[in-house]
Design a protein around this motif. Structure first.
Motif, mmCIF file in Angstrom:
data_model
loop_
_atom_site.group_PDB
_atom_site.id
_atom_site.type_symbol
_atom_site.label_atom_id
_atom_site.label_comp_id
_atom_site.label_asym_id
_atom_site.label_seq_id
_atom_site.Cartn_x
_atom_site.Cartn_y
_atom_site.Cartn_z
ATOM 1 N N ARG A 4 0.818 -1.214 0.000
ATOM 2 C CA ARG A 4 0.000 0.000 0.000
ATOM 3 C C ARG A 4 0.854 1.267 0.000
ATOM 4 O O ARG A 4 0.599 2.201 -0.752
ATOM 5 N N ALA A 5 1.893 1.239 0.835
ATOM 6 C CA ALA A 5 2.737 2.427 0.972
ATOM 7 C C ALA A 5 3.540 2.697 -0.298
ATOM 8 O O ALA A 5 4.070 3.786 -0.482
ATOM 9 N N ARG A 6 3.652 1.667 -1.156
ATOM 10 C CA ARG A 6 4.439 1.847 -2.381
ATOM 11 C C ARG A 6 3.616 2.416 -3.534
ATOM 12 O O ARG A 6 4.151 2.783 -4.572
ATOM 13 N N TYR A 7 2.297 2.422 -3.372
ATOM 14 C CA TYR A 7 1.465 2.928 -4.472
ATOM 15 C C TYR A 7 1.770 4.393 -4.730
ATOM 16 O O TYR A 7 2.080 5.159 -3.809
ATOM 17 N N ALA A 10 -0.966 9.067 -7.299
ATOM 18 C CA ALA A 10 -2.140 9.024 -8.193
ATOM 19 C C ALA A 10 -3.026 7.830 -7.855
ATOM 20 O O ALA A 10 -4.245 7.954 -7.782
ATOM 21 N N VAL A 11 -2.406 6.682 -7.610
ATOM 22 C CA VAL A 11 -3.193 5.483 -7.300
ATOM 23 C C VAL A 11 -3.864 5.638 -5.934
ATOM 24 O O VAL A 11 -5.002 5.233 -5.738
ATOM 25 N N GLN A 12 -3.154 6.283 -5.009
ATOM 26 C CA GLN A 12 -3.762 6.479 -3.686
ATOM 27 C C GLN A 12 -4.983 7.384 -3.770
ATOM 28 O O GLN A 12 -5.877 7.297 -2.937
ATOM 29 N N ARG A 13 -5.017 8.238 -4.806
ATOM 30 C CA ARG A 13 -6.186 9.115 -4.958
ATOM 31 C C ARG A 13 -7.374 8.371 -5.566
ATOM 32 O O ARG A 13 -8.487 8.848 -5.558
ATOM 33 N N MET A 14 -7.117 7.191 -6.154
ATOM 34 C CA MET A 14 -8.189 6.493 -6.883
ATOM 35 C C MET A 14 -9.106 5.739 -5.943
ATOM 36 O O MET A 14 -8.699 5.272 -4.892
#
Ligand code: PLP
Length: 434
Positions: A4-7, A10-14
């Motif tokens: 999770r921490a590596r995303y 942009a992906v964390q905003r999805m």
């Protein structure tokens, strides 16, 4: 370290789209779905496709199984340019890019124009997957309320003046709401929008069209504030009543308009083909972005479409689709009028085309809770909140009329009306009505 921490940021905003999630429920056997904006399979030209595919695969056209140019197949671009000409829009070859349908066009526009923190002006509500694409590129939103004539362009102008003068938002147009608070970004002053994104014809989700005078006004505002306009018109040719309004591109004398077209709703979404028409310099940048995204649109799909358009069968296919969908729209409105309880504030839009109706629930009701109740009765729809870029009130929902059969409309709307009546009675009992 967790994955999770590596995303990426942009992906964390999805998040998962509310539409895709609700569609999973709607796909359960026996559920009547008013959810996704799907064309009805009866409109797919299956026989013509069988014969076109046969001749494409007879060995003399092996290029249709090859990679193609990023700009798109020359013969399809020529067909598209001729099609645009028949609608009063002139475009040359370097002003047209074939894409993997409109969703890719939206994403390419986002890649080319948006940096994190940038602003996009959008109708409130607007197409959920366009909002997701803009959000993935870090966009924030200036939301503009709509009425029966589409985006309220006077309010857009007021908001742009406010942004230009650095005055704080009055609270209305920026929407606020839980989503905005969660992202914590709305408190920072918005910059001028990079572009205005609009769906002028039979909008997703409301079904409302932008009036002719508002189209002219919108271009005047774009000129005054020197903004680009992105018009997304996948439903344009699905008109069942009323007069056709000009494309924004055909009113544009300054090459400010980027037009996104799609074959999804008028041919078949499974082919995944659309196109962008814009200034050659912008198209060139979109081509570069597309190279990094997917190299080229499916050569096979493009060859099918080029052959189909050359054969001249599209107008008859459109006449069939508009007759079918016009009938379904009338049926859905008549059934709503006959079955929906007379509740304060309950209303729905009166589109002249497209595939959606937008329902406003009485104040205090919640469309997500209504969906749970409605699914128990076997009817699915999309709650409206996801379409509000800066958060909604929970009191709206979208109904699609193109995909369900006429029998499903006749059976499903009374069930939805029953769920609504029950939810209202419960709200009254709890003293939650306003
Ligand atoms: C307004 C709008 N734009 C774009 C799309 C994406 O369509 P496609 O990628 O199939 O062309 C949709 C699909 O529902 C839509 O409603």
């Amino acid at each position: 370290m967790s994955v999770r921490a590596r995303y990426s940021a942009a992906v964390q905003r999805m998040g998962r789209s509310a539409i895709r999630e609700s569609m999973k429920l709607a796909e359960k056997p026996g559920v009547i779905s008013f959810s996704g904006g799907w064309p009805h399979p009866d409109t797919f030209p299956v026989e013509e496709l069988r014969s076109i595919c046969g001749s494409l695969l007879d060995g003399r056209h092996s290029s249709c199984l090859q990679y193609g140019s990023t700009e798109g197949a020359a013969n399809l671009r020529a067909e598209v340019i001729a099609f645009l000409k028949s609608m009063g829009v002139t475009a040359s070859e370097n002003e047209v890019l074939i894409t993997t349908a409109s969703q890719q066009s939206i994403d390419l526009v986002a890649r080319v124009f948006l940096d994190p923190g940038d602003c996009v002006a959008v109708e409130d509500p607007s197409f959920i997957s366009a909002l997701a694409a803009f959000r993935a590129h870090g966009a924030r939103f200036l939301t503009v309320p709509m009425d029966g004539d589409g985006m309220d362009v006077s309010l857009l102008r007021e908001e742009l003046l406010r942004v230009r003068e650095g005055r704080p938002a009055a609270g209305g147009a920026l929407g606020g709401g839980a989503m905005a608070a969660e992202r914590g970004a709305q408190s920072a002053p918005l910059p001028m929008p990079k572009f205005i994104y609009t769906i002028p014809d039979f909008q997703n989700p409301t079904g409302i069209s932008l009036s002719v005078s508002r189209r002219r006004q919108l271009l005047e505002v774009a000129r005054e504030f020197d903004l680009l306009v992105v018009e997304d018109v996948p439903y344009r040719w699905l008109r069942y009543s009323g007069e056709e309004a000009p494309l924004l591109a055909s009113l544009d004398t300054e090459r400010r308009v980027i037009s996104l077209y799609s074959f999804s709703k008028i041919f078949a979404p499974g082919l995944r083909v659309g196109w962008v028409a814009a200034d050659a310099g912008i198209v060139d940048k979109l081509v570069q972005a597309k190279q990094a995204a997917d190299l080229c649109t499916s050569a096979f799909s493009q060859a099918i479409l080029a052959a189909y358009l050359r054969g001249g069968a599209l107008p008859a296919r459109l006449a069939f689709s508009t007759e079918l969908y016009g009938r379904k729209l009338r049926l859905m409105r008549e059934t709503l009028e006959a079955c929906m309880p007379a509740l304060p504030g309950l209303s729905w839009t009166a589109p002249q085309g497209g595939v959606f109706l937008w329902v406003r629930l009485p104040a205090g009701m919640n469309a997500e809770a209504l969906l749970v109740r409605s699914l128990r009765k076997g009817v699915a729809f999309i709650p409206g909140d996801g379409f509000h870029a800066n958060g909604g009130s929970g009191e709206t929902l979208r109904l699609c009329f193109s995909f369900p059969s006429e029998d499903d409309i006749r059976a499903g709307i009374p069930l939805l009306a029953g769920a609504l009546r029950e939810a209202w009675d419960e709200l009254v009992m709890a003293g939650g009505t306003q």
